[in-house]
Motif scaffolding. Structure first.
Motif, PDB file in Angstrom:
ATOM      1  N   MET A   1      -9.529   8.392   3.537  1.00 46.51           N
ATOM      2  CA  MET A   1      -8.515   9.256   3.038  1.00 46.51           C
ATOM      3  C   MET A   1      -7.548   7.972   2.400  1.00 46.51           C
ATOM      4  SD  MET A   1      -5.536  11.229   5.029  1.00 46.51           S
ATOM      5  CE  MET A   1      -4.143  10.111   5.264  1.00 46.51           C
ATOM      6  N   LEU A   2      -7.203   8.289   1.383  1.00 46.65           N
ATOM      7  CA  LEU A   2      -6.220   7.339   0.420  1.00 46.65           C
ATOM      8  C   LEU A   2      -4.854   7.466   0.365  1.00 46.65           C
ATOM      9  CD1 LEU A   2      -8.604   6.989  -2.580  1.00 46.65           C
ATOM     10  CD2 LEU A   2      -8.432   5.381  -0.802  1.00 46.65           C
ATOM     11  N   THR A   3      -4.079   6.787   0.672  1.00 54.80           N
ATOM     12  CA  THR A   3      -2.848   7.040   0.756  1.00 54.80           C
ATOM     13  C   THR A   3      -1.727   6.063   0.085  1.00 54.80           C
ATOM     14  OG1 THR A   3      -2.946   8.027   2.975  1.00 54.80           O
ATOM     15  CG2 THR A   3      -0.602   7.250   2.362  1.00 54.80           C
ATOM     16  N   SER A   4      -0.741   6.223  -0.669  1.00 56.56           N
ATOM     17  CA  SER A   4      -0.119   5.104  -1.289  1.00 56.56           C
ATOM     18  C   SER A   4       1.409   5.006  -1.156  1.00 56.56           C
ATOM     19  CB  SER A   4      -0.121   5.419  -2.766  1.00 56.56           C
ATOM     20  OG  SER A   4      -1.562   5.210  -3.451  1.00 56.56           O
ATOM     21  N   THR A   5       1.890   4.007  -1.149  1.00 53.79           N
ATOM     22  CA  THR A   5       3.209   3.892  -0.872  1.00 53.79           C
ATOM     23  C   THR A   5       3.636   2.612  -1.589  1.00 53.79           C
ATOM     24  OG1 THR A   5       5.069   3.874   0.647  1.00 53.79           O
ATOM     25  CG2 THR A   5       3.186   2.529   1.449  1.00 53.79           C
ATOM     26  N   GLY A   6       4.886   2.349  -2.112  1.00 58.01           N
ATOM     27  CA  GLY A   6       5.529   1.259  -2.615  1.00 58.01           C
ATOM     28  C   GLY A   6       6.071   0.338  -1.854  1.00 58.01           C
ATOM     29  N   GLY A   7       6.468  -0.760  -2.086  1.00 58.04           N
ATOM     30  CA  GLY A   7       7.257  -1.785  -1.247  1.00 58.04           C
ATOM     31  C   GLY A   7       7.448  -2.938  -1.931  1.00 58.04           C
ATOM     32  N   VAL A   8       8.112  -3.941  -1.135  1.00 54.84           N
ATOM     33  CA  VAL A   8       8.473  -5.318  -1.943  1.00 54.84           C
ATOM     34  C   VAL A   8       8.045  -6.339  -1.116  1.00 54.84           C
ATOM     35  CG1 VAL A   8      10.455  -6.782  -2.507  1.00 54.84           C
ATOM     36  CG2 VAL A   8      10.618  -4.210  -2.925  1.00 54.84           C
ATOM     37  N   TYR A   9       7.343  -7.475  -1.934  1.00 53.93           N
ATOM     38  CA  TYR A   9       6.702  -8.508  -1.078  1.00 53.93           C
ATOM     39  C   TYR A   9       7.872  -9.730  -1.293  1.00 53.93           C
ATOM     40  CZ  TYR A   9       4.211 -12.866  -0.198  1.00 53.93           C
ATOM     41  OH  TYR A   9       4.041 -14.155  -0.216  1.00 53.93           O
ATOM     42  N   GLU A  10       8.640 -10.324  -0.324  1.00 59.29           N
ATOM     43  CA  GLU A  10       9.446 -11.311  -0.427  1.00 59.29           C
ATOM     44  C   GLU A  10       9.421 -12.088   0.724  1.00 59.29           C
ATOM     45  OE1 GLU A  10      14.394 -11.380  -1.494  1.00 59.29           O
ATOM     46  OE2 GLU A  10      13.421  -9.660  -0.319  1.00 59.29           O
ATOM     47  N   ARG A  25      -6.153   2.190  12.928  1.00 65.67           N
ATOM     48  CA  ARG A  25      -6.113   1.225  12.189  1.00 65.67           C
ATOM     49  C   ARG A  25      -6.713   1.536  11.031  1.00 65.67           C
ATOM     50  NH1 ARG A  25      -9.526  -4.170  14.437  1.00 65.67           N
ATOM     51  NH2 ARG A  25      -8.887  -5.427  12.799  1.00 65.67           N
ATOM     52  N   SER A  26      -6.551   0.662   9.864  1.00 63.40           N
ATOM     53  CA  SER A  26      -7.031   1.181   8.491  1.00 63.40           C
ATOM     54  C   SER A  26      -7.031  -0.287   7.835  1.00 63.40           C
ATOM     55  CB  SER A  26      -6.267   2.072   7.679  1.00 63.40           C
ATOM     56  OG  SER A  26      -6.068   3.363   8.359  1.00 63.40           O
ATOM     57  N   LYS A  27      -8.057  -0.130   6.692  1.00 63.11           N
ATOM     58  CA  LYS A  27      -7.901  -1.380   5.840  1.00 63.11           C
ATOM     59  C   LYS A  27      -7.005  -1.101   4.748  1.00 63.11           C
ATOM     60  CE  LYS A  27     -12.706  -2.769   6.244  1.00 63.11           C
ATOM     61  NZ  LYS A  27     -13.963  -3.144   5.307  1.00 63.11           N
ATOM     62  N   ILE A  28      -6.529  -2.042   4.022  1.00 64.48           N
ATOM     63  CA  ILE A  28      -5.562  -2.056   2.819  1.00 64.48           C
ATOM     64  C   ILE A  28      -5.668  -2.687   1.899  1.00 64.48           C
ATOM     65  CG2 ILE A  28      -3.640  -1.346   4.612  1.00 64.48           C
ATOM     66  CD1 ILE A  28      -2.449  -3.998   4.337  1.00 64.48           C
ATOM     67  N   VAL A  29      -5.424  -2.458   0.889  1.00 64.39           N
ATOM     68  CA  VAL A  29      -5.299  -3.199  -0.590  1.00 64.39           C
ATOM     69  C   VAL A  29      -4.013  -3.477  -1.074  1.00 64.39           C
ATOM     70  CG1 VAL A  29      -6.265  -3.539  -2.847  1.00 64.39           C
ATOM     71  CG2 VAL A  29      -7.565  -2.298  -1.018  1.00 64.39           C
ATOM     72  N   VAL A  30      -3.646  -4.686  -1.175  1.00 66.16           N
ATOM     73  CA  VAL A  30      -2.378  -5.153  -1.854  1.00 66.16           C
ATOM     74  C   VAL A  30      -2.371  -5.449  -3.295  1.00 66.16           C
ATOM     75  CG1 VAL A  30      -0.340  -6.486  -1.328  1.00 66.16           C
ATOM     76  CG2 VAL A  30      -1.373  -5.754   0.740  1.00 66.16           C
ATOM     77  N   THR A  31      -1.723  -4.841  -3.892  1.00 66.81           N
ATOM     78  CA  THR A  31      -1.640  -5.241  -5.330  1.00 66.81           C
ATOM     79  C   THR A  31      -0.299  -5.491  -5.880  1.00 66.81           C
ATOM     80  OG1 THR A  31      -3.324  -3.671  -5.757  1.00 66.81           O
ATOM     81  CG2 THR A  31      -2.453  -4.344  -7.815  1.00 66.81           C
ATOM     82  N   PHE A  32      -0.145  -6.758  -6.213  1.00 66.34           N
ATOM     83  CA  PHE A  32       1.053  -7.276  -7.167  1.00 66.34           C
ATOM     84  C   PHE A  32       1.187  -6.762  -8.291  1.00 66.34           C
ATOM     85  CE2 PHE A  32      -0.246  -9.883  -3.349  1.00 66.34           C
ATOM     86  CZ  PHE A  32       1.062  -9.992  -2.593  1.00 66.34           C
TER      87      PHE A  32
END
Length: 71
Positions: A1-10, A25-32
């Motif tokens: 299953m793929l799920t997307s959400t937004g956020g901020v890296y700071e 527990r799931s693997k994630i991919v972070v894209t800036f």
């Protein structure tokens, strides 16, 4: 299953806009996407319109134009 959400890296931390509905527990991919600039908000001077805007003394007086509609 793929799920997307937004956020901020700071400052080395990621803050998500919402908590995903994933229980395991799931693997994630972070894209800036791009660097965010701080929004520039002009400072407002409080009371800068004092004395420039007023209410006429007869503000609550009945309007003659509406006599035909009054009971």
């Amino acid at each position: 299953m793929l799920t997307s959400t937004g956020g901020v890296y700071e400052n080395g931390k990621i803050t998500l806009d919402e908590i995903p509905a994933i229980k395991k527990r799931s693997k994630i991919v972070v894209t800036f996407l791009e660097e965010m600039e701080e929004p520039i908000q002009p400072k407002r001077r409080l009371g800068s319109l004092k004395g420039k805007i007023g209410t006429p003394d007869d503000f609550n007086a009945p309007l003659d134009d509406l006599n035909d509609y009054m009971l």
